[in-house]
Design an enzyme around this catalytic site. Structure first.
Site, mmCIF file in Angstrom:
data_model
loop_
_atom_site.group_PDB
_atom_site.id
_atom_site.type_symbol
_atom_site.label_atom_id
_atom_site.label_comp_id
_atom_site.label_asym_id
_atom_site.label_seq_id
_atom_site.Cartn_x
_atom_site.Cartn_y
_atom_site.Cartn_z
ATOM 1 N N HIS A 1 35.177 40.705 33.890
ATOM 2 C CA HIS A 1 35.147 39.235 33.924
ATOM 3 C C HIS A 1 34.020 38.701 33.047
ATOM 4 O O HIS A 1 33.509 37.604 33.294
ATOM 5 C CB HIS A 1 34.944 38.714 35.356
ATOM 6 C CG HIS A 1 36.097 38.962 36.269
ATOM 7 N ND1 HIS A 1 36.402 40.205 36.763
ATOM 8 C CD2 HIS A 1 37.035 38.121 36.785
ATOM 9 C CE1 HIS A 1 37.460 40.115 37.556
ATOM 10 N NE2 HIS A 1 37.863 38.865 37.578
ATOM 11 N N GLU B 1 49.884 36.177 33.400
ATOM 12 C CA GLU B 1 49.298 35.753 32.127
ATOM 13 C C GLU B 1 50.259 35.930 30.953
ATOM 14 O O GLU B 1 50.340 35.074 30.084
ATOM 15 C CB GLU B 1 47.997 36.522 31.845
ATOM 16 C CG GLU B 1 46.825 36.100 32.727
ATOM 17 C CD GLU B 1 46.820 36.759 34.089
ATOM 18 O OE1 GLU B 1 47.689 37.625 34.338
ATOM 19 O OE2 GLU B 1 45.942 36.427 34.913
#
Lengths: 332, 348
Positions: free
Chosen positions: A133, A64
């Protein structure tokens, strides 16, 4: 709008916006994890790989920080990258590039560059994905000068705000609530933009103003419908942009309704609701308030796994109804 | 090579017709070599001028000086076209000069003035000159590495033939950004050259204490790209290694990693009390391995400049530095009313 309108899902509307951009502008590339043949974790990129090929629909490794930084570097040097985070939570791995580089580069360099990067963040709870998440981190990004932060809540705005973000010379962070991906609504065909920085009144009402973000807009509308049966008319404002906040729209509404409630999924403390409350307290609307401002937000806890706990951790319709009823009838 | 050796090389060449001079002297004409030398002096003098201005209280903040590392910046620059791009580091003054920046605007930035490269908003750690392909220094160790790879992605996608050089230090090779970016540059075969200026220390922590591998170059193996360790104080060797890597990148053969062994004479920044290295070590590098003295010896040996010629370059550099500082001092500060300018693009 002149274009024909048909019904699309929120995810389809985003995909259509990306396809339009890819079609008309060679500089546009889409980058992210598993966005190619997999179609994205939430099937937002879908079949774009088949239509535009792997040179423009670029699967990144699970990196990322590097991926976001590459998107930033590409934006500074002539491309128009759309970087998809698989979950908004994973932005924690890339904050350096977003906060230190993308947001500040134009300023640090005295205006000699722009950073036209668009980042997309599937956010929010309600999917049973637990604490890592399910977060709503948009306020973090809203705290950083140099970034623009939007939260579309309808398929039409999801498309229009993405196209607006791509036309914007500065970095735009788009927070997409995962529960919205499958919701459907009217979407005009062809290219159009939804202005960044403008809130939208989704329902007019005289008794109380609710400012909501993300999936809370539909919950606030549901609550408003219930209360209408009791004779309470709720005005629902979809904030749409977290930075810059459309303060005039909220001030104008509060001056009419004299009551304000803010509802968001993100943790309440130091959140967007606090910011909006402060702005109203500092504005001419303050004198019109007939009751203290009410904030509804996420509980002071990570998002739990158990479905009952998960629901309890963020505002739900019955809680919104109760809070608005109390606020409108002077019980608080 | 000592001076006598060089004289012998020259004699041998005269006898055989072969050119055994170092790469720099075979590859570049005398004017280019003189200009490279001048840039090395300019870097050193800029750093000394900056340090002096700081000591005299003319500037605030901090600075990271690259005295002792001049050959790496200039040697890399020799291999680049004007439109090639670089990303730089917190110790980036030399990179800027090597890529063609004007010292007066660099001083102006350092002094926080409106005429500086960043209009006084960035300071020493953010000097950039995008018109010359310098995408900017960076205050975050490793922060420029993914950005360089992104610029290389643009170059490939836009087909403009540019190569990107990514400068970073030995400290940055332990950042996650380094590994993520090198991996992606390699899987996508992007036109980027990673140049590690290994000055032995990440702030106070030596390479031996911070990095598991014996060299930084060997980390290239993990990303299936060539990695070489080069004497970073040898201008010619730096130029040669960079040119190899740049042509590889330009030919679509992908990225390379070059580790340039060098040394910073000064501390990490102004707060450095120098408790982690010995005076002997510093003295050794300053007296035995000064990149400026080394190139000067070569210039004389290969007949590019004589002592009087060297003196003339020194004098012209001193003049440029003096004029640059004067320009910076006289330049206006930004207007506080413009505080929020450049946070966003105007009119957007």
């Amino acid at each position: 709008m002149d274009q024909p309108v048909r019904e699309l899902s929120y995810a389809e509307a985003i995909r259509e916006a990306m396809a339009i951009a890819l079609e008309r502008d060679e500089r546009v590339v889409v980058m992210g994890e598993d966005i190619g043949v997999y179609g994205g974790a939430f099937q937002v990129t879908g079949d774009l790989i088949e239509r535009f090929g792997p040179d423009r629909i670029i699967d990144t490794p699970i990196s990322e920080l590097g991926g976001a930084g590459i998107a930033v570097g590409a934006a500074v040097t002539g491309l128009r990258p759309i970087f998809e985070f698989q979950f908004s939570d994973f932005a924690t791995l890339a904050m350096e590039q977003i906060v230190n580089q993308a947001a500040k580069m134009r300023f640090m360099l005295g205006g000699s560059v722009s950073v036209p990067v668009v980042m997309r963040f599937p956010a929010g709870s309600g999917t049973g994905a637990a604490a890592q998440h399910s977060q709503s981190l948009e306020a973090w990004f809203g705290h950083v000068p140099g970034l623009k932060v939007v939260q579309p809540t309808t398929p039409e705005d999801a498309k229009g705000l993405l196209l607006a973000a791509l036309e914007d010379p500065d970095p735009v962070m788009i927070f997409e609530h995962k529960l919205l991906y499958k919701t459907r609504g009217p979407v005009p065909e062809g290219a159009y933009t939804t202005p960044i920085g403008k809130a939208e009144i989704r329902r007019k009402g005289r008794d109380v103003t609710v400012v909501a973000t993300g999936v809370m807009v539909s919950r606030a509308l549901e609550a408003a419908n219930e209360l209408a049966a009791e004779g309470i008319e709720v005005e629902v404002i979809d904030l749409r942009t977290v930075r810059p906040i459309d303060t005039p729209a909220i001030v104008e509404s509060v001056i009419r309704t004299h009551r304000l409630c803010i509802v968001h999924e993100a943790v309440k403390t130091l959140g967007i609701g606090a910011e909006i409350s402060a702005r109203i307290a500092e504005s001419e609307a303050f004198d019109y308030l007939d009751a203290p401002i009410v904030r509804l937000g996420g509980a002071e806890t990570p998002i739990p796994y158990n479905p009952d706990l998960e629901k309890a951790a963020v505002p739900q319709v019955p809680g919104i109804v109760a809070a608005l009823r109390d606020l409108a009838t002077g019980r608080r | 090579m000592g001076r006598e050796d060089k004289a012998m090389v020259k004699k041998a060449e005269a006898a055989t017709g072969a050119d055994n001079r170092p790469f720099l002297f075979r590859r570049h004409d005398a004017g280019t070599i003189r200009e490279a030398y001048r840039k090395m002096l300019l870097i050193r003098a800029f750093e000394e001028g900056a340090e002096n201005a700081y000591m005299r209280g003319l500037v605030h903040g901090t600075m990271h000086l690259s005295i002792g590392q001049e050959a790496s910046a200039v040697g890399v620059g020799l291999a680049l076209r004007d439109d090639d791009q670089i990303t730089s580091t917190h110790r980036g003054h030399g990179h800027s000069i090597a890529k063609g920046a004007e010292v007066k605007r660099m001083f102006a930035e350092f002094f926080g003035k409106e005429t500086g490269y960043c209009r006084g908003r960035g300071g020493s750690m953010h000097i950039a000159d995008v018109s010359k392909g310098n995408l900017g220094a960076n205050g975050i160790v490793g922060g420029g590495i993914p950005i360089a790879v992104g610029a290389a992605l643009s170059a490939r996608r836009l087909g403009n033939g540019k190569v990107v050089v990514c400068f970073f230090g030995d400290g940055a090779n332990n950042e996650g950004a380094f590994h993520e970016a090198l991996n992606m540059a390699a899987i996508w075969k992007l036109p980027v050259v990673f140049v590690c200026e290994n000055n032995g220390y990440g702030m106070s922590t030596s390479q031996a204490r911070a990095t598991a591998s014996a060299t930084i170059a060997e980390r290239a193996g993990a990303y299936a790209m060539p990695g070489r360790t080069i004497d970073g104080n040898d201008l010619s060797a730096v130029a040669e290694a960079t040119e190899d890597a740049v042509s590889r990148a330009r030919n679509g053969e992908g990225p390379s990693l070059i580790e340039l062994k060098t040394y910073r004479w000064r501390g990490h920044s102004k707060s450095d009390r120098n408790r982690y290295r010995t005076k002997e070590e510093i003295d050794h590098w300053m007296t035995e391995n000064d990149p400026v003295k080394r190139i000067e010896a070569d210039l004389v040996a290969f007949g590019i400049l004589d002592e009087a010629g060297l003196d003339a370059v020194r004098a012209s550099v001193a003049e440029e530095i003096e004029a640059g500082i004067a320009f910076a001092k006289e330049s206006p500060s930004p207007d506080p009313a413009d505080l929020e300018r450049f946070v966003y693009t105007e009119g957007a």
